[in-house]
Enzyme design. Structure first.
Site, PDB file in Angstrom:
ATOM      1  N   HIS A  17       0.479  41.597  28.246  1.00 22.60           N
ATOM      2  CA  HIS A  17      -0.522  41.620  29.313  1.00 22.60           C
ATOM      3  C   HIS A  17      -1.470  42.809  29.119  1.00 22.60           C
ATOM      4  CE1 HIS A  17       2.719  39.660  32.068  1.00 22.60           C
ATOM      5  NE2 HIS A  17       1.817  38.730  31.799  1.00 22.60           N
ATOM      6  N   LYS A  41       7.448  30.993  43.304  1.00 19.32           N
ATOM      7  CA  LYS A  41       8.602  31.345  42.478  1.00 19.32           C
ATOM      8  C   LYS A  41       9.761  31.735  43.383  1.00 19.32           C
ATOM      9  CE  LYS A  41       6.769  32.580  37.984  1.00 19.32           C
ATOM     10  NZ  LYS A  41       6.259  33.651  37.132  1.00 19.32           N
ATOM     11  N   ARG A  91      -0.685  32.718  23.695  1.00 16.54           N
ATOM     12  CA  ARG A  91       0.333  33.215  22.769  1.00 16.54           C
ATOM     13  C   ARG A  91       0.572  32.269  21.599  1.00 16.54           C
ATOM     14  NH1 ARG A  91       4.452  34.297  27.524  1.00 16.54           N
ATOM     15  NH2 ARG A  91       3.465  32.328  27.981  1.00 16.54           N
ATOM     16  N   SER A 129       7.186  37.817  30.671  1.00 17.02           N
ATOM     17  CA  SER A 129       7.896  38.578  31.702  1.00 17.02           C
ATOM     18  C   SER A 129       9.338  38.083  31.807  1.00 17.02           C
ATOM     19  CB  SER A 129       7.196  38.425  33.051  1.00 17.02           C
ATOM     20  OG  SER A 129       5.887  38.958  32.992  1.00 17.02           O
TER      21      SER A 129
HETATM   22  O1  PNS Z   1       1.293  34.601  34.926  1.00 11.32           O
HETATM   23  P1  PNS Z   1       1.245  33.150  35.337  1.00 11.32           P
HETATM   24  O2  PNS Z   1       2.364  32.845  36.315  1.00 11.32           O
HETATM   25  O3  PNS Z   1       1.246  32.225  34.152  1.00 11.32           O
HETATM   26  O4  PNS Z   1      -0.173  32.939  36.100  1.00 11.32           O
HETATM   27  C1  PNS Z   1      -0.553  31.668  36.575  1.00 11.32           C
HETATM   28  C2  PNS Z   1      -1.844  31.726  37.415  1.00 11.32           C
HETATM   29  C3  PNS Z   1      -1.747  32.745  38.519  1.00 11.32           C
HETATM   30  C4  PNS Z   1      -2.989  32.111  36.503  1.00 11.32           C
HETATM   31  C5  PNS Z   1      -2.060  30.283  37.976  1.00 11.32           C
HETATM   32  O5  PNS Z   1      -0.874  29.868  38.595  1.00 11.32           O
HETATM   33  C6  PNS Z   1      -3.194  30.167  39.002  1.00 11.32           C
HETATM   34  O6  PNS Z   1      -4.348  30.295  38.649  1.00 11.32           O
HETATM   35  N1  PNS Z   1      -2.847  29.915  40.278  1.00 11.32           N
HETATM   36  C7  PNS Z   1      -3.786  29.825  41.382  1.00 11.32           C
HETATM   37  C8  PNS Z   1      -3.952  28.397  41.894  1.00 11.32           C
HETATM   38  C9  PNS Z   1      -5.014  27.661  41.094  1.00 11.32           C
HETATM   39  O7  PNS Z   1      -6.173  28.014  41.127  1.00 11.32           O
HETATM   40  N2  PNS Z   1      -4.584  26.661  40.297  1.00 11.32           N
HETATM   41  C10 PNS Z   1      -5.455  25.933  39.370  1.00 11.32           C
HETATM   42  C11 PNS Z   1      -6.212  24.788  39.980  1.00 11.32           C
HETATM   43  S1  PNS Z   1      -5.254  23.668  40.878  1.00 11.32           S
END
Ligand code: PNS
Length: 164
Positions: A17, A41, A91, A129
């Protein structure tokens, strides 16, 4: 002024990150590191304020970074922050399909906000993570996985959870 949002769960922040955050901060004038607050989560290790504090600690020397949280749709948040782009790390091929879907849906919802990917540095390509938490739960060495200054926080949090 070019603004980026680097979103994620950051539970906890890893060297992967941090690498993406640093590289984004070299390209954009202002970078929001944005922790999703409402992710369903089941068992996060760190609370949102704790994650914010860890992120602030490891980015204290980067001037143009702001640690923040968001709720709801990422594109709504990005628009509110007047962001030009959402920046994410890729990744491996395994990330690609999910991220492609996200990028498409986000573009549909907000055509004015670009999603930009940075290839994760090879040495961090296996890092997540979840892997950090798994390794640390066995008290194994995580010094190549997370910033050194947050290692004690991770071990002690896992330890205190065990005692609960
Ligand atoms: O570190 P992560 O858990 O992979 O991050 C995921 C994240 C936060 C980038 C993703 O879950 C997200 O953008 N969530 C917000 C809701 C949203 O906008 N979803 C996409 C359109 S439905």
């Amino acid at each position: 002024m070019k603004i980026a949002v680097v979103p994620g769960s950051f539970d906890p922040v890893t060297l992967g990150h941090l690498d993406i955050i640093k590289r984004a901060s070299n390209v954009f004038d202002l970078v929001y590191i944005s922790i999703l607050a409402n992710k369903g989560k089941q068992h996060p290790l760190f609370t949102i304020p704790e994650r914010m504090e860890l992120l602030r600690r490891v980015t204290k020397d980067i001037d143009n970074v702001v640690v923040d949280t968001f709720d709801g749709l990422l594109v709504d948040y990005a628009r509110e922050k007047k962001a030009n782009a959402i920046v994410k790390g890729l990744r491996a091929v395994t990330d690609f399909e999910y991220e492609l879907q996200m990028a498409h849906i986000n573009r549909k919802l907000a055509p004015d906000i670009e999603t930009m990917f940075m290839m994760t540095r090879g040495k961090y390509s296996y890092l997540s993570s979840s892997i950090v938490k798994e390794v640390a739960s066995y008290k194994a060495d995580i010094s190549d996985l997370v910033p050194k200054e947050i290692m004690p926080d991770i071990y002690s949090k896992l330890n205190s959870n065990k005692e609960d």
